[in-house]
Design a protein around this motif. Sequence first.
Motif, PDB file in Angstrom:
ATOM      1  N   LYS A 201       0.325 -14.131  40.165  1.00  0.00           N
ATOM      2  CA  LYS A 201       0.057 -12.806  39.610  1.00  0.00           C
ATOM      3  C   LYS A 201       1.152 -11.845  40.050  1.00  0.00           C
ATOM      4  CE  LYS A 201      -4.985 -13.401  39.620  1.00  0.00           C
ATOM      5  NZ  LYS A 201      -6.282 -12.873  40.135  1.00  0.00           N
ATOM      6  N   ARG A 272      -9.018 -18.605  35.333  1.00  0.00           N
ATOM      7  CA  ARG A 272      -7.965 -19.505  34.876  1.00  0.00           C
ATOM      8  C   ARG A 272      -8.072 -20.873  35.549  1.00  0.00           C
ATOM      9  NH1 ARG A 272      -2.966 -18.874  32.568  1.00  0.00           N
ATOM     10  NH2 ARG A 272      -1.408 -20.459  33.093  1.00  0.00           N
ATOM     11  N   GLU A 296      -8.540 -14.234  30.196  1.00  0.00           N
ATOM     12  CA  GLU A 296      -7.830 -13.522  31.262  1.00  0.00           C
ATOM     13  C   GLU A 296      -7.465 -12.091  30.863  1.00  0.00           C
ATOM     14  OE1 GLU A 296      -4.968 -16.140  33.453  1.00  0.00           O
ATOM     15  OE2 GLU A 296      -5.373 -17.492  31.762  1.00  0.00           O
ATOM     16  N   ASN A 297      -8.431 -11.453  30.186  1.00  0.00           N
ATOM     17  CA  ASN A 297      -8.269 -10.058  29.760  1.00  0.00           C
ATOM     18  C   ASN A 297      -7.009  -9.839  28.924  1.00  0.00           C
ATOM     19  OD1 ASN A 297     -10.651  -8.981  31.102  1.00  0.00           O
ATOM     20  ND2 ASN A 297      -9.557  -9.358  33.021  1.00  0.00           N
ATOM     21  N   ALA A 299      -4.097 -11.539  28.965  1.00  0.00           N
ATOM     22  CA  ALA A 299      -2.788 -11.805  29.572  1.00  0.00           C
ATOM     23  C   ALA A 299      -1.921 -12.633  28.626  1.00  0.00           C
ATOM     24  CB  ALA A 299      -2.968 -12.538  30.897  1.00  0.00           C
ATOM     25  N   GLU A 300      -0.635 -12.344  28.607  1.00  0.00           N
ATOM     26  CA  GLU A 300       0.280 -13.012  27.676  1.00  0.00           C
ATOM     27  C   GLU A 300       0.298 -14.525  27.864  1.00  0.00           C
ATOM     28  OE1 GLU A 300       5.023 -12.858  26.370  1.00  0.00           O
ATOM     29  OE2 GLU A 300       4.179 -11.342  27.707  1.00  0.00           O
ATOM     30  N   SER A 302      -2.160 -16.390  29.083  1.00  0.00           N
ATOM     31  CA  SER A 302      -3.537 -16.786  29.362  1.00  0.00           C
ATOM     32  C   SER A 302      -3.813 -18.224  28.947  1.00  0.00           C
ATOM     33  CB  SER A 302      -4.518 -15.866  28.632  1.00  0.00           C
ATOM     34  OG  SER A 302      -4.468 -16.103  27.235  1.00  0.00           O
TER      35      SER A 302
END
Length: 341
Positions: A201, A272, A296-297, A299-300, A302
Amino acid sequence: MKNKYYLNSLIIGVVIAVVLNFFTLPYYVTRPGDAQELGPLVSVEGGNTDEGSFMLTTVKMGKANVFTYAFAKLSDYQYIYPIAQIRGENETDEEYSYRQLHMMESSKETAIKVAYEKANKEVELISKGVYVFKVLEGMPAENKLTIGDRITHINGEETPTAESFMEQVSVKEIGETIEVTYDRNDQEEKTKITLAEHPEKPGFPGVGISLLTDYEITTNPAITINTAQIGGPSAGLMFSLEIYNQLVEEDISKGFKIAGTGAINEKGEVGRIGGISQKVLAADNAGVDIFLAPYENGAENSNYNEAVDAAKDIKTDMKIVPVNTFDDAIEYLEKLERKSN
Protein backbone atom coordinates in the motif's frame (compact mmCIF):
# COMPACT_ATOMS: atom_id res chain seq x y z
CA MET A 1 25.71 -53.27 -30.93
CA LYS A 2 23.65 -50.29 -32.02
CA ASN A 3 20.61 -51.60 -30.10
CA LYS A 4 22.71 -51.92 -26.96
CA TYR A 5 23.86 -48.31 -27.39
CA TYR A 6 20.27 -47.10 -27.72
CA LEU A 7 19.21 -49.14 -24.67
CA ASN A 8 22.03 -47.72 -22.56
CA SER A 9 21.18 -44.20 -23.71
CA LEU A 10 17.55 -44.77 -22.81
CA ILE A 11 18.44 -46.05 -19.33
CA ILE A 12 20.76 -43.08 -18.73
CA GLY A 13 18.05 -40.69 -19.92
CA VAL A 14 15.47 -42.23 -17.60
CA VAL A 15 17.86 -42.05 -14.64
CA ILE A 16 18.63 -38.38 -15.36
CA ALA A 17 14.91 -37.59 -15.69
CA VAL A 18 14.15 -39.29 -12.38
CA VAL A 19 16.97 -37.43 -10.62
CA LEU A 20 15.84 -34.07 -12.07
CA ASN A 21 12.25 -34.78 -11.06
CA PHE A 22 13.23 -35.15 -7.40
CA PHE A 23 15.74 -32.28 -7.44
CA THR A 24 13.83 -29.19 -6.34
CA LEU A 25 14.65 -25.61 -7.27
CA PRO A 26 14.39 -22.58 -4.90
CA TYR A 27 10.99 -21.68 -6.35
CA TYR A 28 7.32 -22.50 -6.01
CA VAL A 29 5.00 -22.97 -8.98
CA THR A 30 1.32 -22.09 -8.66
CA ARG A 31 -1.48 -23.05 -11.05
CA PRO A 32 -5.29 -22.97 -11.15
CA GLY A 33 -6.87 -25.31 -8.61
CA ASP A 34 -10.49 -26.30 -8.16
CA ALA A 35 -13.88 -24.80 -7.39
CA GLN A 36 -15.30 -26.74 -4.46
CA GLU A 37 -18.90 -26.67 -3.24
CA LEU A 38 -19.23 -25.50 0.35
CA GLY A 39 -22.55 -27.18 1.09
CA PRO A 40 -20.97 -30.54 1.98
CA LEU A 41 -18.38 -28.79 4.19
CA VAL A 42 -20.72 -26.53 6.19
CA SER A 43 -23.50 -27.88 8.39
CA VAL A 44 -25.71 -25.54 10.44
CA GLU A 45 -28.00 -27.40 12.84
CA GLY A 46 -31.50 -27.28 11.30
CA GLY A 47 -30.11 -25.26 8.41
CA ASN A 48 -31.87 -24.69 5.10
CA THR A 49 -30.72 -26.10 1.78
CA ASP A 50 -30.14 -24.18 -1.45
CA GLU A 51 -31.01 -24.75 -5.09
CA GLY A 52 -27.71 -23.42 -6.34
CA SER A 53 -24.30 -23.58 -4.69
CA PHE A 54 -21.63 -21.42 -3.12
CA MET A 55 -18.10 -22.48 -3.98
CA LEU A 56 -14.60 -21.67 -2.80
CA THR A 57 -11.79 -21.51 -5.35
CA THR A 58 -8.24 -22.72 -4.84
CA VAL A 59 -4.74 -22.37 -6.25
CA LYS A 60 -2.48 -25.40 -6.36
CA MET A 61 1.12 -24.86 -5.33
CA GLY A 62 4.20 -27.01 -5.18
CA LYS A 63 7.97 -26.77 -5.13
CA ALA A 64 9.44 -26.42 -8.59
CA ASN A 65 11.68 -28.94 -10.26
CA VAL A 66 13.31 -28.57 -13.67
CA PHE A 67 10.24 -29.86 -15.50
CA THR A 68 7.53 -27.93 -13.63
CA TYR A 69 9.63 -24.76 -13.80
CA ALA A 70 10.07 -25.07 -17.56
CA PHE A 71 6.39 -25.92 -18.09
CA ALA A 72 5.31 -22.91 -16.01
CA LYS A 73 7.55 -20.65 -18.10
CA LEU A 74 5.70 -21.79 -21.21
CA SER A 75 2.18 -21.80 -19.72
CA ASP A 76 -0.44 -19.15 -19.14
CA TYR A 77 -1.79 -18.88 -15.59
CA GLN A 78 1.12 -20.78 -14.05
CA TYR A 79 3.34 -18.51 -11.97
CA ILE A 80 6.79 -18.90 -10.47
CA TYR A 81 7.71 -17.40 -7.08
CA PRO A 82 11.02 -17.44 -5.19
CA ILE A 83 10.69 -19.35 -1.93
CA ALA A 84 11.30 -16.13 0.04
CA GLN A 85 8.05 -14.68 -1.35
CA ILE A 86 6.03 -17.64 -0.04
CA ARG A 87 7.69 -18.76 3.17
CA GLY A 88 9.12 -16.71 6.00
CA GLU A 89 12.84 -16.64 6.69
CA ASN A 90 13.94 -20.04 8.06
CA GLU A 91 10.31 -21.24 7.90
CA THR A 92 10.00 -24.95 7.12
CA ASP A 93 7.38 -26.53 4.87
CA GLU A 94 5.66 -27.89 7.98
CA GLU A 95 5.62 -24.45 9.63
CA TYR A 96 4.24 -22.89 6.46
CA SER A 97 1.44 -25.48 6.26
CA TYR A 98 0.69 -24.97 9.97
CA ARG A 99 0.45 -21.23 9.42
CA GLN A 100 -1.90 -21.66 6.46
CA LEU A 101 -4.21 -23.98 8.39
CA HIS A 102 -4.37 -21.54 11.31
CA MET A 103 -5.19 -18.72 8.92
CA MET A 104 -8.08 -20.83 7.63
CA GLU A 105 -9.30 -21.46 11.19
CA SER A 106 -9.30 -17.73 11.91
CA SER A 107 -11.04 -17.04 8.60
CA LYS A 108 -13.78 -19.60 9.39
CA GLU A 109 -14.44 -18.11 12.82
CA THR A 110 -14.71 -14.60 11.41
CA ALA A 111 -17.02 -15.83 8.63
CA ILE A 112 -19.27 -17.48 11.22
CA LYS A 113 -19.48 -14.27 13.27
CA VAL A 114 -20.31 -12.10 10.24
CA ALA A 115 -22.97 -14.50 8.92
CA TYR A 116 -24.66 -15.15 12.30
CA GLU A 117 -24.82 -11.45 13.12
CA LYS A 118 -26.33 -10.67 9.72
CA ALA A 119 -28.93 -13.41 10.26
CA ASN A 120 -29.64 -12.16 13.81
CA LYS A 121 -28.53 -15.44 15.38
CA GLU A 122 -26.62 -15.95 18.63
CA VAL A 123 -22.85 -15.80 18.27
CA GLU A 124 -20.01 -14.85 20.60
CA LEU A 125 -16.45 -14.42 19.39
CA ILE A 126 -13.82 -13.86 22.07
CA SER A 127 -10.31 -12.77 21.15
CA LYS A 128 -7.57 -14.78 22.83
CA GLY A 129 -4.69 -12.76 21.37
CA VAL A 130 -3.03 -11.46 18.20
CA TYR A 131 -0.16 -13.59 16.93
CA VAL A 132 2.63 -12.82 14.48
CA PHE A 133 2.68 -15.48 11.77
CA LYS A 134 4.98 -13.82 9.24
CA VAL A 135 7.79 -11.26 9.36
CA LEU A 136 8.78 -9.64 6.07
CA GLU A 137 12.47 -9.46 5.22
CA GLY A 138 13.83 -5.92 5.01
CA MET A 139 10.91 -4.39 6.93
CA PRO A 140 11.15 -2.68 10.37
CA ALA A 141 9.91 -5.67 12.40
CA GLU A 142 12.71 -7.91 11.12
CA ASN A 143 14.96 -9.04 13.99
CA LYS A 144 12.55 -7.44 16.48
CA LEU A 145 9.45 -9.62 16.27
CA THR A 146 9.25 -13.28 15.35
CA ILE A 147 6.63 -15.87 14.40
CA GLY A 148 4.60 -16.83 17.48
CA ASP A 149 4.95 -13.52 19.35
CA ARG A 150 1.59 -12.42 20.82
CA ILE A 151 1.19 -8.64 20.49
CA THR A 152 -0.86 -7.01 23.25
CA HIS A 153 -0.33 -3.21 22.96
CA ILE A 154 0.85 -0.38 20.71
CA ASN A 155 2.02 2.67 22.69
CA GLY A 156 0.21 1.25 25.71
CA GLU A 157 -3.12 0.83 23.86
CA GLU A 158 -4.57 -2.69 23.66
CA THR A 159 -4.64 -4.57 20.35
CA PRO A 160 -7.19 -7.38 20.88
CA THR A 161 -7.53 -8.15 17.15
CA ALA A 162 -5.41 -8.00 14.02
CA GLU A 163 -7.78 -5.34 12.68
CA SER A 164 -7.30 -3.13 15.75
CA PHE A 165 -3.52 -3.42 15.36
CA MET A 166 -3.70 -2.40 11.70
CA GLU A 167 -6.07 0.49 12.47
CA GLN A 168 -3.70 1.87 15.08
CA VAL A 169 -0.73 1.63 12.70
CA SER A 170 -2.65 3.13 9.75
CA VAL A 171 -3.18 6.49 11.52
CA LYS A 172 0.56 6.89 12.15
CA GLU A 173 3.11 8.48 9.82
CA ILE A 174 5.88 6.78 7.86
CA GLY A 175 9.04 7.34 9.92
CA GLU A 176 7.14 7.53 13.22
CA THR A 177 8.34 5.21 16.01
CA ILE A 178 5.90 3.07 17.98
CA GLU A 179 6.37 0.93 21.08
CA VAL A 180 5.08 -2.63 20.68
CA THR A 181 4.37 -4.76 23.75
CA TYR A 182 4.32 -8.51 23.16
CA ASP A 183 4.55 -11.88 24.91
CA ARG A 184 7.27 -14.34 23.94
CA ASN A 185 7.66 -17.63 25.78
CA ASP A 186 5.30 -16.34 28.51
CA GLN A 187 7.49 -13.29 29.10
CA GLU A 188 6.28 -9.73 28.40
CA GLU A 189 8.70 -7.72 26.29
CA LYS A 190 8.72 -4.35 24.52
CA THR A 191 10.42 -3.08 21.40
CA LYS A 192 10.46 0.18 19.47
CA ILE A 193 9.77 -0.01 15.73
CA THR A 194 10.07 2.82 13.20
CA LEU A 195 7.33 2.56 10.59
CA ALA A 196 8.22 2.22 6.91
CA GLU A 197 6.10 2.35 3.75
CA HIS A 198 3.70 -0.57 3.49
CA PRO A 199 5.00 -2.99 0.79
CA GLU A 200 1.52 -3.43 -0.75
CA LYS A 201 0.00 0.00 0.00
CA PRO A 202 2.19 2.84 -1.27
CA GLY A 203 2.01 5.89 0.94
CA PHE A 204 0.74 3.99 3.97
CA PRO A 205 2.80 3.07 7.06
CA GLY A 206 3.66 -0.54 7.83
CA VAL A 207 5.57 -2.68 10.32
CA GLY A 208 6.23 -5.65 8.05
CA ILE A 209 4.32 -8.40 9.82
CA SER A 210 1.22 -10.49 9.18
CA LEU A 211 -1.08 -11.11 12.12
CA LEU A 212 -3.63 -13.71 13.16
CA THR A 213 -6.31 -13.23 15.80
CA ASP A 214 -6.86 -16.33 17.91
CA TYR A 215 -10.60 -16.64 18.58
CA GLU A 216 -12.92 -18.81 20.61
CA ILE A 217 -16.46 -18.94 19.19
CA THR A 218 -19.86 -20.18 20.39
CA THR A 219 -23.09 -20.18 18.34
CA ASN A 220 -26.78 -21.02 18.47
CA PRO A 221 -27.70 -22.93 16.35
CA ALA A 222 -24.57 -25.06 16.37
CA ILE A 223 -22.36 -25.20 13.30
CA THR A 224 -19.73 -27.62 12.00
CA ILE A 225 -17.25 -26.75 9.26
CA ASN A 226 -14.89 -29.34 7.83
CA THR A 227 -12.04 -27.71 5.92
CA ALA A 228 -9.69 -30.72 6.04
CA GLN A 229 -6.42 -29.57 4.46
CA ILE A 230 -7.68 -26.28 2.97
CA GLY A 231 -5.36 -23.48 4.06
CA GLY A 232 -5.23 -19.72 4.04
CA PRO A 233 -7.82 -16.95 4.62
CA SER A 234 -9.09 -16.41 1.07
CA ALA A 235 -12.31 -18.45 1.39
CA GLY A 236 -13.69 -16.24 4.17
CA LEU A 237 -16.26 -14.43 2.02
CA MET A 238 -17.62 -17.62 0.46
CA PHE A 239 -17.86 -19.41 3.82
CA SER A 240 -19.83 -16.49 5.24
CA LEU A 241 -22.30 -16.64 2.33
CA GLU A 242 -22.84 -20.40 2.63
CA ILE A 243 -23.35 -20.11 6.41
CA TYR A 244 -25.78 -17.21 6.01
CA ASN A 245 -27.74 -19.07 3.34
CA GLN A 246 -28.23 -22.02 5.69
CA LEU A 247 -29.35 -19.70 8.50
CA VAL A 248 -32.07 -17.80 6.59
CA GLU A 249 -35.24 -19.08 4.96
CA GLU A 250 -34.71 -17.43 1.58
CA ASP A 251 -32.30 -19.16 -0.79
CA ILE A 252 -29.97 -16.35 -1.86
CA SER A 253 -28.14 -18.60 -4.33
CA LYS A 254 -31.24 -18.37 -6.58
CA GLY A 255 -30.19 -21.58 -8.35
CA PHE A 256 -26.84 -20.20 -9.55
CA LYS A 257 -23.36 -21.65 -9.15
CA ILE A 258 -21.63 -18.84 -7.29
CA ALA A 259 -17.90 -18.85 -6.64
CA GLY A 260 -15.53 -16.19 -5.45
CA THR A 261 -12.72 -15.32 -3.14
CA GLY A 262 -11.68 -12.77 -0.54
CA ALA A 263 -10.59 -12.65 3.07
CA ILE A 264 -13.15 -11.23 5.50
CA ASN A 265 -12.73 -9.35 8.77
CA GLU A 266 -15.05 -8.86 11.75
CA LYS A 267 -16.62 -5.78 10.14
CA GLY A 268 -17.53 -7.82 7.07
CA GLU A 269 -14.97 -6.05 4.90
CA VAL A 270 -13.66 -8.16 2.02
CA GLY A 271 -9.87 -8.12 1.63
CA ARG A 272 -7.40 -8.69 -1.15
CA ILE A 273 -6.02 -12.17 -1.81
CA GLY A 274 -3.44 -13.75 -4.11
CA GLY A 275 -3.86 -15.81 -7.27
CA ILE A 276 -7.24 -14.43 -8.31
CA SER A 277 -6.68 -14.84 -12.05
CA GLN A 278 -5.96 -18.52 -11.47
CA LYS A 279 -9.11 -18.80 -9.36
CA VAL A 280 -11.16 -17.24 -12.16
CA LEU A 281 -9.89 -19.98 -14.47
CA ALA A 282 -10.71 -22.66 -11.88
CA ALA A 283 -14.24 -21.29 -11.51
CA ASP A 284 -14.78 -21.16 -15.25
CA ASN A 285 -13.62 -24.76 -15.60
CA ALA A 286 -16.27 -25.72 -13.02
CA GLY A 287 -19.08 -24.02 -14.96
CA VAL A 288 -19.60 -21.22 -12.43
CA ASP A 289 -22.19 -18.54 -13.29
CA ILE A 290 -21.11 -15.72 -10.97
CA PHE A 291 -17.70 -14.88 -9.47
CA LEU A 292 -17.40 -12.46 -6.52
CA ALA A 293 -14.11 -10.54 -6.32
CA PRO A 294 -12.66 -8.01 -3.84
CA TYR A 295 -13.16 -4.50 -5.25
CA GLU A 296 -10.81 -2.80 -2.77
CA ASN A 297 -12.85 0.40 -2.96
CA GLY A 298 -12.05 0.83 -6.63
CA ALA A 299 -8.26 0.57 -6.43
CA GLU A 300 -6.67 0.54 -9.89
CA ASN A 301 -4.88 -2.76 -9.24
CA SER A 302 -7.78 -4.36 -7.36
CA ASN A 303 -8.50 -8.08 -7.36
CA TYR A 304 -11.71 -7.24 -9.22
CA ASN A 305 -9.87 -5.56 -12.11
CA GLU A 306 -7.44 -8.47 -12.32
CA ALA A 307 -10.37 -10.91 -12.35
CA VAL A 308 -12.10 -8.95 -15.13
CA ASP A 309 -8.91 -9.02 -17.22
CA ALA A 310 -8.56 -12.79 -16.72
CA ALA A 311 -12.23 -13.34 -17.60
CA LYS A 312 -11.80 -11.40 -20.85
CA ASP A 313 -8.62 -13.29 -21.68
CA ILE A 314 -10.22 -16.73 -21.31
CA LYS A 315 -13.44 -15.50 -22.98
CA THR A 316 -15.76 -16.72 -20.24
CA ASP A 317 -19.47 -15.92 -19.94
CA MET A 318 -19.09 -15.98 -16.14
CA LYS A 319 -20.15 -12.66 -14.56
CA ILE A 320 -17.50 -10.98 -12.39
CA VAL A 321 -19.04 -9.00 -9.52
CA PRO A 322 -17.11 -6.47 -7.36
CA VAL A 323 -17.67 -6.51 -3.59
CA ASN A 324 -16.18 -4.37 -0.85
CA THR A 325 -18.15 -5.97 1.97
CA PHE A 326 -20.24 -8.98 2.90
CA ASP A 327 -23.29 -6.69 2.76
CA ASP A 328 -22.40 -5.81 -0.85
CA ALA A 329 -22.53 -9.49 -1.76
CA ILE A 330 -25.85 -10.03 0.07
CA GLU A 331 -27.39 -6.95 -1.58
CA TYR A 332 -26.34 -8.15 -5.03
CA LEU A 333 -27.67 -11.67 -4.45
CA GLU A 334 -30.98 -10.48 -2.99
CA LYS A 335 -31.63 -8.40 -6.13
CA LEU A 336 -30.70 -11.27 -8.41
CA GLU A 337 -33.51 -12.85 -10.43
CA ARG A 338 -33.87 -16.59 -9.87
CA LYS A 339 -32.07 -18.62 -12.51
CA SER A 340 -34.40 -20.00 -15.15
CA ASN A 341 -34.02 -23.66 -16.11
